[in-house]
Design an enzyme around this catalytic site. Sequence first.
Site, PDB file in Angstrom:
ATOM      1  N   HIS A 300       0.862  -1.176   0.000  1.00 22.45           N
ATOM      2  CA  HIS A 300       0.000   0.000   0.000  1.00 22.45           C
ATOM      3  C   HIS A 300       0.905   1.235   0.000  1.00 22.45           C
ATOM      4  CE1 HIS A 300      -3.721   2.089   0.750  1.00 22.45           C
ATOM      5  NE2 HIS A 300      -3.138   2.777   1.707  1.00 22.45           N
ATOM      6  N   ASP A 302       0.620   5.032   0.030  1.00 19.58           N
ATOM      7  CA  ASP A 302      -0.242   6.212   0.126  1.00 19.58           C
ATOM      8  C   ASP A 302       0.302   7.261  -0.833  1.00 19.58           C
ATOM      9  OD1 ASP A 302      -2.240   5.435   1.941  1.00 19.58           O
ATOM     10  OD2 ASP A 302      -0.833   5.594   3.601  1.00 19.58           O
ATOM     11  N   ASP A 412      -7.909   0.797   2.245  1.00 19.13           N
ATOM     12  CA  ASP A 412      -7.633   1.763   3.316  1.00 19.13           C
ATOM     13  C   ASP A 412      -8.380   3.078   3.178  1.00 19.13           C
ATOM     14  OD1 ASP A 412      -6.294   2.866   5.547  1.00 19.13           O
ATOM     15  OD2 ASP A 412      -4.804   3.805   4.264  1.00 19.13           O
ATOM     16  N   HIS A 627      -7.098   9.077  -0.617  1.00 16.50           N
ATOM     17  CA  HIS A 627      -7.762   8.895   0.688  1.00 16.50           C
ATOM     18  C   HIS A 627      -7.042   9.498   1.899  1.00 16.50           C
ATOM     19  CE1 HIS A 627      -5.441   4.984   0.527  1.00 16.50           C
ATOM     20  NE2 HIS A 627      -5.142   5.389   1.753  1.00 16.50           N
TER      21      HIS A 627
HETATM   22 ZN   LIG Z   1      -3.653   4.487   2.880  1.00 14.42          ZN
END
Ligand SMILES: [Zn+2]
Length: 1094
Positions: A300, A302, A412, A627
């Site tokens: 993941h 971000d 997420d 997000h």
């Molecule tokens: Zn995230």
Amino acid sequence: MGGDTNKAMWPAPSSAKYPQLASRPVGKQIHHIYRDRLGQFTSNGQYKQQSLLSKLYDARLSGEPHVKLSVWSAPGQTRPSFEEATKKSNEYRTARKGDAFGPSWTTHWFKLTFSLPHEWIYKPCVELHWDSNSEAMVWSEDGNPLQGLTGGGERNEWVIPKHFRDFDQEHTIYIEMACNGMFGNPSGGDTIQPPDPDRYFRLDEADLVVVNLEARALFYDFWIIGDAAREFPEDSWQEHQALQICNQIMDCFITGEGSRDCISECRDIAKKYLGEHIDSEKVYEHETSGVIVNAMGNCHIDTCWLWPWAETKRKVARSWSNQCDLLDRYPEHRFVASQAQQFKWLEKLYPYAWDRVKSHVKKGTFQTIGGSWVEHDTNMPSGESLVRQFLYGQRFFESRFGARCRTFWLPDTFGYSTQLPQLCRLAGMERFFTQKLSWNNINNFPHTTFNWVSLDGSQVICHMAPCETYTAEAHFGDVSRSVSQHKSMDQDATSLLPFGKGDGGGGPTFGMLEKLRRCRGLSNTVGLLPKVKIAETVDAFFDGIERKVATGETELVTWYGELYFELHRGTYTTQANNKRGNRKSEAMLHDIEYLATLATIQGDKKYAYPKKDLDTMWEDVLLCQFHDCLPGSAIEMCYRDSDEAYARVFKTGEKLLKGALGALGFEVDGKKDEKEMICDGGQKPIKGEKVTVQTLSWDRESLPCAATDAFSNISVASVKKLEDDAFELSNNDLRVVLKDGAITSLYDKRAKRELVPKGSTSNQLVIYDDKPLYWQAWDVELYHLRSRKELNPSNNSSSFISSSGPDEVAVTTHTRISEKSWIKTTVSLSAASTTGNKTSQVEVTAEVEWHETMKFLKVEFPTTITNTEASYETQFGIVRRPTHYNTSWDMAKFEVCCHKWADLSEHGYGISILNESKYGFATQGNVMRLSLLRAPKAPDAHADMGRHHMRWAILPHVGTVGEKTVRAGYEFNYPLRSFPHSDVKRIKNVMGAFKLSSDSDKSLVVDTVKRGEDDEDASNGDMPPREGRHVIVRVYDSLGGFSRGTVLFGPVKIARAWKCNILEDAGEEVEVEREGMEVELRAFEVASYKLELA
Ligand SMILES: [Zn+2]
């Protein structure tokens, strides 16, 4: 029993003689002592030098002559490319281990020259160990990025390739050191605290090492068997055997003094428990039936969070290069990556890494997933934004890799909009993977595998990983929790186990792959642990469930409506200007696409659809919906980036608007005075040659301008000062009494009812103490409501009449919030329409100077409406939520997300609160509350400090929530503009295209009008252009019932039309008439049509 049985009862005397006398006393092992002992073998404590850890490496070299090191520090916070960093003019100075580099966010390029001793040339494994306690990237001498490094003891090895291992040769590599860790540069050791600008990173390792591969293998053997001894139930034989095996291994190691031979012997003992095949992918071939845990590598990243976009670009290259390396070394490894934006960055900035990824995608080992532009927030983006996340995402994957994604991958994000299943299906995805609801801080979500059903009835198979993380370390416990926490085992016992370092990127490590081999070996050999394999693909996992459903073997449980996340409720409000940028951009893009479409069909022949600029604008807006960006949970740096992105969007947008309007014959260059150009709320008369640019799909009544003769059906608005320093604003519909900026009475003259409860005040500003349990920018907790404090002006003279009619009356009030903060609100009422089509609303414009610490500003509207449910606009529909706290599920929704309006209605009457840039709302009993500003101090210490502008409105209405509210919400967000035009009749006719006929159901909304993606005259070239010109029209039912209507074509000639999905694949052909096309929609359906121009 027959006579023969006697034989069996009396076995033949054994040749082995069991000793008659006991040789010595033997005690029962004290279980916990023999278990606790295991830690000595693999931990860093006082026995490290006597343990297995001391045997992991056979030799180690650092410093000259074998390792020569020099460094060049990039200026400021620049992140130069390889070419820039290795320019001859850059002065590389000598560096050595122990040196520190910084400050935070700076970059340092190391030139590392090494030569291997002769005796190392044939060693099975030689590695470079680099630990700068920060992220770094290994580059080849000719500028290819090879391998990402994490630092701080994690992922610090680069396996030196065979072709570097030759006699008497020096080799050079470069290492790009980024002065940030995986989680940026948080201060004080608390991840979410704002970055420390002055962090320095010490170079702890720059060593060449010979790896003892058998010792490394034993380390993982022992780890997993040790876990079995610790985690299997004590009443299982497998637990006892694991403990015996571990103790035997330790005894053997001690007896053999850690020699190579004894390590081999230790491994033989381990294999009694783990089986023979744990050193290769063959372990997964044994007994393939009964495998239920499907591990899948992922990382993941971000797209921004505790670091800016610029660092994410490097994280992508580092993380995915690592994965390509692991995919080469571990044949069973599979890796999924989402977010088209990250792929696009890699393609542009790292061609070598991009080719490497592409070749693994071709082999099927590196897999694209998700089908969206970024892993976006799903609460706040508009319906059309969600559509574009999929459209831009799927088109990117299809254009670069030849295939679209079938699974929406969003592990997420902070809650899931109720229309996602419908939009996923329309984007070619019937599966959805997430896990965030495991963070709920009130209720435990009851399913892991289920059918998630949209407002319109569309469904996707949703799986939430039972291991309850997307960053699993591939521990024994992750595998066992994949069953013990699986809540849907009545339906299907299989599950996904997404493993790999994440949030800051990274992905699986070789150690995780080694551990998984051993977990499987253990299941094959002694059982008890669920059988794990590395999934071939995520789709194959979902295929299995789909097959079971198709054959009737199982029936999945359903969950209707939103997946409300019971945490991070502050994210609907934090970083207000960023959210305002989102809303305004969405409205602007809507207008540009509609006008540019008309302009390409009916405008200047030289005008071309500005596809490239529109793509750039959309990509910026979609990126900002990531997000951690739109929700407001990123560091300050990220909001400087998003401010710039929105500024670019608005600048390009104004240019495109002018271009399209100009091509349609509007005189846009004549007047520079913006006020003159805008007529919302009837400030300026529209007369003569001016034409109102109306981009919404219904006949929109311009608010009357009393000064114009053209409007005779109006009643003026009036204002007067009452005794007691109160003010009365009134028109034919409403009478508003205002004191200190708050409304003490709101009276509907036609309905003859008072809307403010006696003794209460509406439009009341309130402030709360706002200290959530931990996640400041993210969370607001229920207990904040206990600290409610009303804000009132310090003296009455702070209110004054700021507009006195006749079109509009207004009273402005200045309210002090604290020493440093204030708010100026202007409450206005326009002249009422007498046509009856337009309902009067009380509008409020606010300017706020905000310098608070951990406070929450809201505005409250107590009402005389009774209902246990309130309604909120969501993407393409309405979501209803409780106004009470009956159960913990109801109470958990004490703060919710809304779009352009929230509504509380009872039989026959209701009140809607409109907004033009807010998302947080609460309805508690009969009190409605719009959330305005928060003041969290982490991870951005200055979040929301400074000046803000906002608007809201109170719309009382007869009847329950309906089209009046839906349309008012749109109109409040899409102010009218008017410009002179030389051919009023023609342009009005043109502007009638793609609007709804007046007899259409009022629940219908034409949300988007745009050109076809692959039209030959409007293609961006990503996909092969197709012949013909098309208009895409997207219509939805906004109220939740069967709707029928006609989309008019105006002067546009349409040859044929098809219903299409949101990726614009044509489906069933629909009938078109000269004047328009009839549409029929089921409740809350989103329907897109592809119209071919004649
Ligand atoms: Zn995230």
